[in-house]
Design a protein around this motif. Structure first.
Motif, PDB file in Angstrom:
ATOM      1  N   ILE A 285      75.318  -7.787  98.218  1.00  0.00           N
ATOM      2  CA  ILE A 285      74.471  -8.591  99.112  1.00  0.00           C
ATOM      3  C   ILE A 285      73.163  -8.963  98.420  1.00  0.00           C
ATOM      4  N   SER A 286      72.545  -8.006  97.687  1.00  0.00           N
ATOM      5  CA  SER A 286      71.239  -8.360  97.111  1.00  0.00           C
ATOM      6  C   SER A 286      71.403  -9.286  95.902  1.00  0.00           C
ATOM      7  N   VAL A 287      72.419  -9.018  95.064  1.00  0.00           N
ATOM      8  CA  VAL A 287      72.596  -9.897  93.893  1.00  0.00           C
ATOM      9  C   VAL A 287      73.028 -11.298  94.342  1.00  0.00           C
ATOM     10  N   SER A 288      73.926 -11.388  95.351  1.00  0.00           N
ATOM     11  CA  SER A 288      74.348 -12.710  95.833  1.00  0.00           C
ATOM     12  C   SER A 288      73.169 -13.494  96.408  1.00  0.00           C
ATOM     13  N   SER A 289      72.346 -12.809  97.246  1.00  0.00           N
ATOM     14  CA  SER A 289      71.209 -13.526  97.861  1.00  0.00           C
ATOM     15  C   SER A 289      70.304 -14.101  96.785  1.00  0.00           C
ATOM     16  N   ALA A 290      70.116 -13.337  95.688  1.00  0.00           N
ATOM     17  CA  ALA A 290      69.211 -13.797  94.636  1.00  0.00           C
ATOM     18  C   ALA A 290      69.827 -14.966  93.872  1.00  0.00           C
ATOM     19  N   VAL A 291      71.102 -14.791  93.481  1.00  0.00           N
ATOM     20  CA  VAL A 291      71.754 -15.809  92.642  1.00  0.00           C
ATOM     21  C   VAL A 291      71.949 -17.114  93.420  1.00  0.00           C
ATOM     22  N   GLU A 292      72.121 -17.000  94.749  1.00  0.00           N
ATOM     23  CA  GLU A 292      72.321 -18.218  95.543  1.00  0.00           C
ATOM     24  C   GLU A 292      71.092 -19.131  95.502  1.00  0.00           C
ATOM     25  N   GLY A 293      69.957 -18.592  94.998  1.00  0.00           N
ATOM     26  CA  GLY A 293      68.783 -19.450  94.809  1.00  0.00           C
ATOM     27  C   GLY A 293      69.071 -20.606  93.861  1.00  0.00           C
ATOM     28  N   LEU A 294      70.032 -20.416  92.961  1.00  0.00           N
ATOM     29  CA  LEU A 294      70.373 -21.467  91.993  1.00  0.00           C
ATOM     30  C   LEU A 294      70.904 -22.725  92.676  1.00  0.00           C
ATOM     31  N   LEU A 295      71.423 -22.550  93.897  1.00  0.00           N
ATOM     32  CA  LEU A 295      72.010 -23.703  94.599  1.00  0.00           C
ATOM     33  C   LEU A 295      70.972 -24.799  94.855  1.00  0.00           C
TER      34      LEU A 295
ATOM     35  N   MET B  79      59.554  -4.289  88.989  1.00  0.00           N
ATOM     36  CA  MET B  79      59.337  -4.121  90.431  1.00  0.00           C
ATOM     37  C   MET B  79      57.864  -4.342  90.786  1.00  0.00           C
ATOM     38  N   LEU B  80      56.973  -4.009  89.855  1.00  0.00           N
ATOM     39  CA  LEU B  80      55.547  -4.243  90.113  1.00  0.00           C
ATOM     40  C   LEU B  80      55.313  -5.751  90.215  1.00  0.00           C
ATOM     41  N   VAL B  81      55.924  -6.501  89.282  1.00  0.00           N
ATOM     42  CA  VAL B  81      55.816  -7.964  89.303  1.00  0.00           C
ATOM     43  C   VAL B  81      56.409  -8.494  90.614  1.00  0.00           C
ATOM     44  N   TRP B  82      57.584  -7.953  90.988  1.00  0.00           N
ATOM     45  CA  TRP B  82      58.282  -8.412  92.191  1.00  0.00           C
ATOM     46  C   TRP B  82      57.428  -8.234  93.450  1.00  0.00           C
ATOM     47  N   PHE B  83      56.892  -7.023  93.648  1.00  0.00           N
ATOM     48  CA  PHE B  83      56.106  -6.779  94.855  1.00  0.00           C
ATOM     49  C   PHE B  83      54.815  -7.607  94.853  1.00  0.00           C
ATOM     50  N   SER B  84      54.198  -7.732  93.666  1.00  0.00           N
ATOM     51  CA  SER B  84      52.974  -8.548  93.604  1.00  0.00           C
ATOM     52  C   SER B  84      53.312  -9.988  93.958  1.00  0.00           C
ATOM     53  N   MET B  85      54.463 -10.470  93.458  1.00  0.00           N
ATOM     54  CA  MET B  85      54.890 -11.840  93.750  1.00  0.00           C
ATOM     55  C   MET B  85      55.100 -12.017  95.264  1.00  0.00           C
ATOM     56  N   LEU B  86      55.764 -11.025  95.889  1.00  0.00           N
ATOM     57  CA  LEU B  86      55.986 -11.096  97.345  1.00  0.00           C
ATOM     58  C   LEU B  86      54.648 -11.255  98.065  1.00  0.00           C
TER      59      LEU B  86
ATOM     60  N   ILE C  23      63.578 -17.145  91.118  1.00  0.00           N
ATOM     61  CA  ILE C  23      65.003 -16.770  91.134  1.00  0.00           C
ATOM     62  C   ILE C  23      65.278 -15.679  90.102  1.00  0.00           C
ATOM     63  N   VAL C  24      64.687 -15.814  88.914  1.00  0.00           N
ATOM     64  CA  VAL C  24      64.909 -14.813  87.860  1.00  0.00           C
ATOM     65  C   VAL C  24      64.371 -13.452  88.305  1.00  0.00           C
ATOM     66  N   VAL C  25      63.134 -13.449  88.816  1.00  0.00           N
ATOM     67  CA  VAL C  25      62.536 -12.171  89.237  1.00  0.00           C
ATOM     68  C   VAL C  25      63.353 -11.558  90.375  1.00  0.00           C
ATOM     69  N   ALA C  26      63.792 -12.414  91.326  1.00  0.00           N
ATOM     70  CA  ALA C  26      64.572 -11.912  92.462  1.00  0.00           C
ATOM     71  C   ALA C  26      65.884 -11.296  91.983  1.00  0.00           C
ATOM     72  N   THR C  27      66.530 -11.955  90.999  1.00  0.00           N
ATOM     73  CA  THR C  27      67.810 -11.434  90.498  1.00  0.00           C
ATOM     74  C   THR C  27      67.598 -10.074  89.828  1.00  0.00           C
ATOM     75  N   LEU C  28      66.525  -9.970  89.028  1.00  0.00           N
ATOM     76  CA  LEU C  28      66.243  -8.684  88.373  1.00  0.00           C
ATOM     77  C   LEU C  28      65.970  -7.601  89.422  1.00  0.00           C
ATOM     78  N   ALA C  29      65.201  -7.964  90.448  1.00  0.00           N
ATOM     79  CA  ALA C  29      64.898  -6.974  91.493  1.00  0.00           C
ATOM     80  C   ALA C  29      66.176  -6.529  92.199  1.00  0.00           C
ATOM     81  N   ALA C  30      67.098  -7.487  92.398  1.00  0.00           N
ATOM     82  CA  ALA C  30      68.356  -7.161  93.071  1.00  0.00           C
ATOM     83  C   ALA C  30      69.196  -6.220  92.213  1.00  0.00           C
ATOM     84  N   ILE C  31      69.161  -6.435  90.897  1.00  0.00           N
ATOM     85  CA  ILE C  31      69.920  -5.556  89.993  1.00  0.00           C
ATOM     86  C   ILE C  31      69.346  -4.141  90.061  1.00  0.00           C
ATOM     87  N   ILE C  32      68.016  -4.060  90.122  1.00  0.00           N
ATOM     88  CA  ILE C  32      67.360  -2.743  90.179  1.00  0.00           C
ATOM     89  C   ILE C  32      67.696  -2.036  91.494  1.00  0.00           C
TER      90      ILE C  32
END
Length: 660
Positions: A121-131, A169-176, A294-303
C-alpha cells in the motif's frame, strides 16, 4: 544485558538516538498522509463540512489513539526493555490467566498480516505519483521490482540500509511540515478543525457518503502505532516520546495543509482537480517540486516497509521461543543485538506482498484490507494491556476509564471498517486466520505431547546406570551420551530416555548427560546450572535462555564442560586405556527422540487431528538437531511412538499333548 543497561536505553536521550528513531519507527505512521485524505474524500464532492470533520477526526485519533494510548501508556509496558505484543504477553502470562494466549496469538498473526499489506500500500501510493506525468505508466511492475530489491537485501542485515534511513526520514517529515505550512498560511480557517465539535458533527450526520463510516478512512492515520511499540527495544522509550512530538506536528501540518488546499476547491470531486492522479498529497506540491516529492515519498515508503519486515522477523523469533511457531532457520547477519534474518519468512512475506499487489492492483483498493487487520490487532493489545494494568496494581479508577475509552474508540473503528469487509477486508482476515491456525496447532500439539509424556524418577535407575557404565560385556556406545530432556525437575527424566538407554540396544557410556533448556520470559539472558546425579557418571545441565537468545546447544555444552574440567568437577579423558594414557578426550554423542503417531494410541479424535497436522508442519520445519544447533555427525535420532504402551497381555490357552 543487565537491568541497568535496560533503564539506560530508556533514559538515554541523544541526537543520534532521536535520528535513529525517525528511521526505524515512524516509517509506517509517517507514510499515511499519502493515502488518508484521499481515502476520506473518496468519490464525494469536496465540502468544508467533510474536510473540517475529517481533519478533526484525524487530529483526535492521533491524539487519543497514538499519543495517549501508545506513546504514553503502552510504552510503559516493557519487558526488560523490549516491546511488542508477545513481550506484553510474556509479562501478563504471570497472572496465570490461561485464555490470554488467545489475544496474543490473534494479535501476533494480525501484525504479520499487516507486514504483508503495508509494503504494497505505501509503495503503490508513492509510485502512483508518476501517473501525474505519464498517465499510462504501468505502476504494478515498478512496485513489484522495488519490493523484490527490498526483500533481497534483507539477508545482509539492516545495518547497511539504516545509515541512509534516518536522514531520508528527516527530509520526509520536514517536507511534510513545510508543504503543510505553505497551504495553511493561505487558508488559516482550516485550523478550526482542532475543535472536536466538527468531528462529532460529521460522525453523527446522516448525509450520504459522510457520517460514522468515514472512521474507516480516518483510522488509517494511526496505522503504525502497533509497530511503534514493537520496535521500542531498538530505540528506547524517551527517544520515541521526544521524537514523536516532531513527527506528530509535521503529520498534522501536512493533513491540515491538504485540508486547506481542498477547502479552496469546494464543490468539485477529486478527479476534477487532476484526472491522472487525484491525490491531494501530490496536489499541494508546486509543479516543479512534484518529481522530487515522488522520489522522497517512494524512499519513505520503502523505509516504512523495511520497519515492518524486520518487525516480522523479531515476531516470529519470539513466537518460536514461546512455542507458537515451528522451528525455522534464523541467520544473524550483523553483530547488532536483536538483528536477525529469517529466510523462510522473508520470502513468504514477499510472495504475500506480490499477491496483494496483483489482486488489488491500485492502492485505493488495498486500504479496505488494511484497516481491518490493524484495528483488530489494536484491540488485542488493549485486552492484554488491561490485564497488565491490573497486574501492576494500577488503581481501578484509572483502569476503568482508560479501557472504556479505548474500548469505545476501537469498537467504533471496527464497526466502521466492517463495511469494507467485502470490498477487500476479507483478504487480511483470511491471511490472519491461516497464521492463527498455524500458531494454535503448534501450541496445542506441544501441550498434547507433553501431557502424554511419561516422566520417571532418576533415583530408580541410578543403580542400573552405574552398573551399565562399567559392564564390559556390552560394547561401548559412546564416551559421552547426551539426551535433551523436557522434564522441569532435576530428579526426573522422560521414560523414553531410560527406554532408549536400557532397552532399545543397551547404550553403555562413561558419562550420561541430560540437558534441559528453559526459555525465560525476558529477552536477553544466558545462564546455566549443573546438577551432579552420580559423580563422574550422570550429570544434568539446565540452560536458562532469554526468549530472543539463539539456541546453540553444541557450543554452549562444550563451554560448560570446559568450565567444569577447569574447576576439576569432571574428568572427560577417554577411559580406553591406550587413549587415557595420552589424555585424549572421549567422543560426544547426542540422542534426540522423534515422536510419531502409533495406531494404538489413546488420543481423542481432536488430538489426533491436531497431532497429524503438527507432524506435517514438523516435516516442513527445521529438524531438532538444527534447531538446537547441533553438529549432525554426532547426533543419533530415534523414533518413538507418542504413547509408549506396556506390552498387551494376550490370553492364550495351551493344549496339552494327549498320552494314549
Amino acid at each position: 544485558m543487565s537491568t541497568h543497561s535496560h533503564q539506560n536505553i530508556h533514559s538515554r536521550l541523544s541526537a543520534a538516538g532521536l535520528l535513529l528513531t525517525l528511521g526505524i519507527i515512524y516509517g509506517d505512521i509517517g507514510t499515511s498522509p499519502l493515502y488518508v485524505m484521499k481515502s476520506i474524500i473518496d468519490d464525494n464532492k469536496i465540502d468544508s463540512y467533510l474536510i473540517l470533520g475529517g481533519l478533526s477526526c484525524i487530529f483526535w485519533t492521533l491524539t487519543l489513539q497514538t499519543t495517549l494510548k501508545y506513546v504514553i501508556i503502552v510504552l510503559n509496558a516493557d519487558n526488560h526493555g523490549e516491546g511488542g505484543i508477545f513481550s506484553l504477553y510474556s509479562l501478563v502470562k504471570r497472572t496465570k490467566i490461561h485464555w490470554l494466549i488467545v489475544p496474543a496469538i490473534i494479535g501476533g498473526s494480525l501484525l504479520l498480516a499487516e507486514g504483508i499489506i503495508t509494503p504494497p500500500i505505501s509503495v503503490s501510493s508513492a509510485v502512483e505519483g508518476l501517473l501525474i506525468f505519464k498517465p499510462d505508466i504501468p505502476t504494478i511492475p515498478i512496485v513489484i521490482a522495488i519490493l523484490f530489491i527490498l526483500f533481497s537485501i534483507q539477508q545482509f542485515g539492516a545495518k547497511l540500509v539504516t545509515k541512509f534511513f534516518s536522514p531520508i526520514m528527516l527530509v520526509w517529515f520536514s517536507m511534510l511540515g513545510v508543504l503543510g505550512i505553505i497551504q495553511i498560511s493561505q487558508n488559516i480557517e482550516v485550523l478550526k478543525a482542532i475543535n472536536p465539535y466538527y468531528a462529532y458533527k460529521l460522525l453523527t450526520s446522516s448525509q450520504s457518503g459522510h457520517g460514522f463510516f468515514i472512521l474507516g478512512a480516518v483510522f488509517l492515520c494511526t496505522t503504525g502505532a502497533e509497530s511503534l511499540y514493537s520496535d521500542m527495544g531498538h530505540c528506547g522509550r524517551r527517544n520515541i516520546r521526544i521524537s514523536w512530538i516532531f513527527v506528530k506536528s509535521t503529520l498534522l501540518l501536512n493533513y491540515f495543509g491538504q485540508g486547506a488546499y481542498l477547502m479552496m476547491h469546494q464543490g468539485k470531486a477529486l478527479a476534477e482537480l487532476n484526472d491522472n492522479n487525484p491525490n491531494p498529497f501530490y496536489l499541494i506540491m508546486a509543479d516543479w517540486f512534484q518529481p522530487i516529492g515522488i522520489v522522497v515519498a517512494t524512499l519513505a515508503a520503502i523505509i516504512a516497509s523495511q520497519a515492518l519486515i524486520s518487525g516480522s522477523f523479531t515476531l516470529i523469533n519470539e513466537a518460536m521461543r514461546l512455542n507458537f511457531w515451528p522451528k525455522v532457520k534464523i541467520n544473524y547477519p550483523t553483530d547488532v543485538k536483536g538483528q536477525l534474518y529469517i529466510p523462510s519468512i522473508n520470502w513468504l512475506l514477499f510472495i504475500g506482498c506480490v499477491g496483494i499487489i496483483l489482486y488489488f492492483k491500485e492502492s485505493k483498493y488495498m486500504e479496505h484490507a488494511y484497516g481491518m487487520s490493524i484495528i483488530l490487532g489494536m484491540m488485542m493489545t488493549t485486552t492484554l494491556l488491561n490485564f497488565y494494568l491490573i497486574m501492576k496494581r494500577v488503581k481501578w479508577y484509572f483502569i476503568v476509564p482508560i479501557i472504556t475509552i479505548y474500548g469505545i474508540i476501537e469498537i467504533s473503528f471496527l464497526t466502521a471498517n466492517i463495511t469494507k469487509f467485502m470490498e477487500g477486508g476479507y483478504v487480511t482476515i483470511v491471511i490472519a486466520i491461516f497464521l492463527i491456525s498455524v500458531m494454535t496447532t503448534w501450541f496445542l500439539a506441544k501441550k498434547i505431547s507433553k501431557s502424554y509424556t511419561k516422566i520417571v524418577k532418576i533415583e530408580n535407575y541410578k543403580k542400573v546406570l552405574a552398573e551399565l557404565s562399567v559392564d564390559l560385556s556390552i560394547p561401548k556406545y559412546a564416551t559421552h551420551l547426551i539426551y535433551m530432556t523436557n522434564s522441569q525437575r532435576t530428579d526426573e527424566i522422560e521414560e523414553k530416555v531410560m527406554y532408549s538407554i536400557l532397552q532399545k540396544r543397551p547404550k553403555r557410556a562413561d558419562l550420561y548427560w541430560f540437558i534441559h533448556v528453559n526459555v525465560l520470559s525476558e529477552p536477553y539472558k544466558k545462564e546455566y546450572k549443573v546438577t551432579e546425579i552420580i559423580k563422574d557418571d550422570i550429570y544434568r545441565i539446565d540452560f536458562y535462555l532469554g526468549f530472543r537468545e539463539p539456541t546453540k546447544i553444541n557450543l554452549m555444552f562444550k563451554q560448560v564442560i570446559k568450565e567444569m574440567v577447569d574447576r576439576g568437577e569432571v574428568d572427560i579423558t577417554s577411559r580406553y586405556e591406550s587413549l587415557s594414557k595420552n589424555h585424549i578426550i572421549g567422543d560426544f554423542k547426542f540422542v534426540l527422540s522423534e515422536k510419531f503417531l502409533s495406531n494404538d494410541g489413546d488420543l481423542t479424535f481432536f488430538e489426533k487431528v491436531v497431532m497429524n497436522t503438527y507432524f506435517i508442519m514438523k516435516k516442513l520445519s527445521l529438524s531438532e538437531e538444527k534447531g538446537f544447533g547441533l553438529d549432525s555427525s554426532s547426533v543419533k535420532v530415534e523414533q518413538f511412538p507418542l504413547v509408549l504402551h506396556p506390552p498387551e497381555n494376550i490370553e492364550m490357552k495351551r493344549i496339552e499333548n494327549d498320552h494314549h
